[in-house]
Motif scaffolding. Structure first.
Motif, short mmCIF file in Angstrom:
data_model
loop_
_atom_site.label_atom_id
_atom_site.label_comp_id
_atom_site.label_asym_id
_atom_site.label_seq_id
_atom_site.Cartn_x
_atom_site.Cartn_y
_atom_site.Cartn_z
N TYR A 105 18.42 8.92 -19.51
CA TYR A 105 17.83 9.21 -20.83
C TYR A 105 18.43 8.28 -21.88
O TYR A 105 19.61 8.36 -22.20
CB TYR A 105 18.03 10.67 -21.20
CG TYR A 105 17.08 11.58 -20.45
CD1 TYR A 105 15.80 11.82 -20.96
CD2 TYR A 105 17.44 12.16 -19.24
CE1 TYR A 105 14.91 12.62 -20.27
CE2 TYR A 105 16.55 12.97 -18.55
CZ TYR A 105 15.28 13.20 -19.07
OH TYR A 105 14.39 13.99 -18.39
N ASN B 5 11.19 8.12 -25.97
CA ASN B 5 11.95 9.36 -25.89
C ASN B 5 12.27 9.99 -27.25
O ASN B 5 12.99 11.00 -27.30
CB ASN B 5 13.27 9.12 -25.13
CG ASN B 5 13.07 9.05 -23.64
OD1 ASN B 5 12.13 9.63 -23.10
ND2 ASN B 5 13.94 8.32 -22.96
N LEU C 127 20.59 18.00 -22.82
CA LEU C 127 20.84 16.71 -22.18
C LEU C 127 22.31 16.32 -22.29
O LEU C 127 22.92 15.87 -21.31
CB LEU C 127 19.97 15.62 -22.80
CG LEU C 127 20.22 14.22 -22.22
CD1 LEU C 127 19.81 14.17 -20.75
CD2 LEU C 127 19.50 13.16 -23.02
N TRP D 43 23.29 10.25 -25.13
CA TRP D 43 22.15 9.43 -24.73
C TRP D 43 22.64 8.00 -24.46
O TRP D 43 23.65 7.56 -25.02
CB TRP D 43 21.12 9.37 -25.85
CG TRP D 43 20.40 10.66 -26.12
CD1 TRP D 43 20.89 11.75 -26.78
CD2 TRP D 43 19.06 10.99 -25.73
NE1 TRP D 43 19.93 12.74 -26.82
CE2 TRP D 43 18.80 12.30 -26.19
CE3 TRP D 43 18.06 10.30 -25.05
CZ2 TRP D 43 17.58 12.93 -25.99
CZ3 TRP D 43 16.83 10.92 -24.84
CH2 TRP D 43 16.61 12.23 -25.31
N ASP E 192 22.63 6.12 -15.74
CA ASP E 192 22.22 7.44 -16.22
C ASP E 192 23.34 8.30 -16.79
O ASP E 192 23.18 9.50 -16.98
CB ASP E 192 21.54 8.21 -15.07
CG ASP E 192 22.51 8.53 -13.94
OD1 ASP E 192 23.66 8.04 -13.95
OD2 ASP E 192 22.12 9.29 -13.03
#
Length: 255
Positions: free
Chosen positions: A191, A197, A210, A219, A248
């Motif tokens: 992300y 996004n 997240l 992020w 990631d």
């Protein structure tokens, strides 16, 4: 021509979906390393703005516009690049879309739109470019996969399937093209705070989830993908093919 580096001097890089977003970030990184960059997009006005912006910075940049979901248009577009601009040394299949909808309600039109843009285009563009690379016995192809090439999230069935398909297509391409000295690999972003996004990042509940789910608790930044892309496009990856490099923040490594 502006040269912040020389690692890609004399190389030509073609990136689909590069008039904005991650594709444009990659284009600027390659241009700063001395490459000739060919931008691509379907919105001709936005594409020309992107080209002019890079041209003003002194970069060696060109722009082409064709529909990556139309196989004949792809063939004509690649022929034009090869015959009138320069042979393509590195291809980045980056064009992509996402339509958020539940599996039970997603229309066939939305399903097909996502699969055609995200998966079919990789086959069309990859095949057209690889035909030229095979004659030269040299080339690198980088496909944009995703964390969702491995996992699934609610409400994006078509996107998840398309990125899973790109992962396996990357491996299939790598095996068939290895004898021609063409390396095919993929990047799998987690992300990142990209334009696509922004709705998720603006959603406080998702943003909190997240950060808790990601071991690095944040992020990703677009520039954090660039080193991996440069590696896959460069000589350091000459004996590497059929691999997906996931960036990631540790999500795939954790439960």
């Amino acid at each position: 021509m502006k040269r912040a580096g020389k690692s890609f001097l004399g190389k030509t890089i073609f990136i689909t979906g590069s008039s904005r977003g991650l594709g444009n970030t990659f284009a600027r990184v390659f241009a700063a390393e001395g490459a000739t960059v060919i931008l691509h997009g379907r919105d001709k006005d936005r594409l020309e703005q992107a080209r002019l912006s890079m041209d003003r910075q002194g970069y060696d940049v060109h722009a082409v516009s064709f529909d990556v979901t139309d196989q004949e248009a792809v063939r004509q577009g690649i022929d034009h690049i090869e015959e009138n601009i320069a042979p393509i040394d590195v291809l980045m299949n980056n064009a992509g879309i996402n339509i958020r909808d539940h599996f039970l309600t997603m229309s066939r039109e939305h399903w097909e739109a996502v699969l055609k843009t995200n998966l079919d285009s990789v086959f069309y563009v990859g095949q057209a470019v690889a035909a030229y690379m095979a004659r030269r016995k040299s080339g690198k192809i980088i496909n944009t996969c995703s964390l969702l090439s491995e996992l699934a999230r609610p409400g994006i069935p078509a996107y998840t399937v398309s990125k899973g398909g790109v992962k396996m297509l990357t491996k299939a391409m790598a095996i068939d093209l290895a004898a021609f000295n063409i390396q095919v690999n993929g990047i799998g972003p987690g992300y990142f705070a990209t334009e696509m996004n922004q709705p998720l990042k603006a959603n406080e509940e998702f943003d909190t989830w997240l950060k808790q789910r990601t071991p690095m608790q944040r992020w990703g930044d677009e520039v954090e993908l660039c080193s991996a892309v440069l590696f896959l496009a460069g000589e350091g990856s000459n004996f590497m093919t059929g691999q997906i490099v996931y960036i990631d923040g540790g999500i795939l490594a954790s439960l």
